[in-house]
Design a protein around this motif. Structure first.
Motif, PDB file in Angstrom:
ATOM      1  N   VAL A   1      34.738 -15.116  48.942  1.00 38.72           N
ATOM      2  CA  VAL A   1      34.154 -13.768  49.005  1.00 38.72           C
ATOM      3  C   VAL A   1      35.211 -12.714  48.685  1.00 38.72           C
ATOM      4  CG1 VAL A   1      33.170 -12.058  50.601  1.00 38.72           C
ATOM      5  CG2 VAL A   1      32.231 -14.390  50.497  1.00 38.72           C
TER       6      VAL A   1
ATOM      7  N   LYS B   1      34.878 -10.149  45.634  1.00 41.49           N
ATOM      8  CA  LYS B   1      34.946  -8.688  45.802  1.00 41.49           C
ATOM      9  C   LYS B   1      35.972  -8.084  44.852  1.00 41.49           C
ATOM     10  CE  LYS B   1      35.180  -5.151  49.347  1.00 41.49           C
ATOM     11  NZ  LYS B   1      33.839  -4.623  49.190  1.00 41.49           N
TER      12      LYS B   1
ATOM     13  N   VAL C   1      28.609 -14.712  44.592  1.00 40.95           N
ATOM     14  CA  VAL C   1      28.934 -15.977  45.250  1.00 40.95           C
ATOM     15  C   VAL C   1      27.641 -16.759  45.484  1.00 40.95           C
ATOM     16  CG1 VAL C   1      29.759 -17.009  47.415  1.00 40.95           C
ATOM     17  CG2 VAL C   1      30.991 -15.088  46.411  1.00 40.95           C
TER      18      VAL C   1
ATOM     19  N   ALA D   1      29.609 -12.756  53.062  1.00 36.15           N
ATOM     20  CA  ALA D   1      29.428 -11.995  51.818  1.00 36.15           C
ATOM     21  C   ALA D   1      28.829 -10.613  52.098  1.00 36.15           C
ATOM     22  CB  ALA D   1      28.547 -12.778  50.847  1.00 36.15           C
TER      23      ALA D   1
ATOM     24  N   CYS E   1      25.253 -12.561  47.256  1.00 37.73           N
ATOM     25  CA  CYS E   1      25.358 -13.984  47.581  1.00 37.73           C
ATOM     26  C   CYS E   1      23.977 -14.623  47.633  1.00 37.73           C
ATOM     27  CB  CYS E   1      26.052 -14.142  48.935  1.00 37.73           C
ATOM     28  SG  CYS E   1      26.172 -15.842  49.522  1.00 37.73           S
TER      29      CYS E   1
END
Length: 148
Positions: free
Chosen positions: A23, A27, A33, A78, A85
């Protein structure tokens, strides 16, 4: 650099660390994800004492509930980071194949997973899904190891 990361979870603290790392990378790269957990078929070896008396339906229901719990952890990590996600509860006898198939189907460009560090004879005897992914993957694989 990376646009879609696949992170495998088995519910362990180390796989949660792998999810945190995936994660964080997502980012930084404005990526998404996908979390994956392997729902095992009934014929697989029982891995905990409470599973011994289960019928096939009870076994599958228990493993699906476990999948939801573990994948919710990935989704929460997430969401906390503001990263898109989705999750997959794959099924089959070979987790490494499900991981590789899902990565291909979802157009992932990095697989992130934990390695519990079983080496030597123990690693040879029990096998390592991480090792199998490393051996068969055409994608980069980021392996999260336990702290030394």
């Amino acid at each position: 650099m990376f646009k879609h990361l696949l992170v495998a979870t088995d519910g362990s603290a180390l796989s949660e660390s792998a999810a945190q790392m995936a994660v964080g990378l997502a980012k930084e790269n404005n990526a998404t994800v996908t979390g994956i957990y392997m729902v095992r078929p009934f014929h697989m070896t029982i891995y905990s004492a409470e599973m011994v008396g289960y019928t096939e339906d009870e076994f599958l229901a228990s493993d699906r509930a476990r999948a939801e719990e573990y994948l919710t952890t990935v989704r929460n990590i997430a969401a906390h980071a503001g990263v898109e996600c989705d999750t997959v509860a794959a099924s089959g006898s070979h987790p490494y194949e499900a991981i590789l198939d899902t990565a291909k189907e979802r157009n992932c460009d990095l697989i992130v997973m934990a390695s519990h560090g079983h080496g030597g004879i123990r690693g040879l005897l029990i096998g390592s899904e991480t090792q199998k992914v490393l051996t068969h993957s055409h994608l980069p694989v980021l392996v999260v190891r336990p702290p030394v």
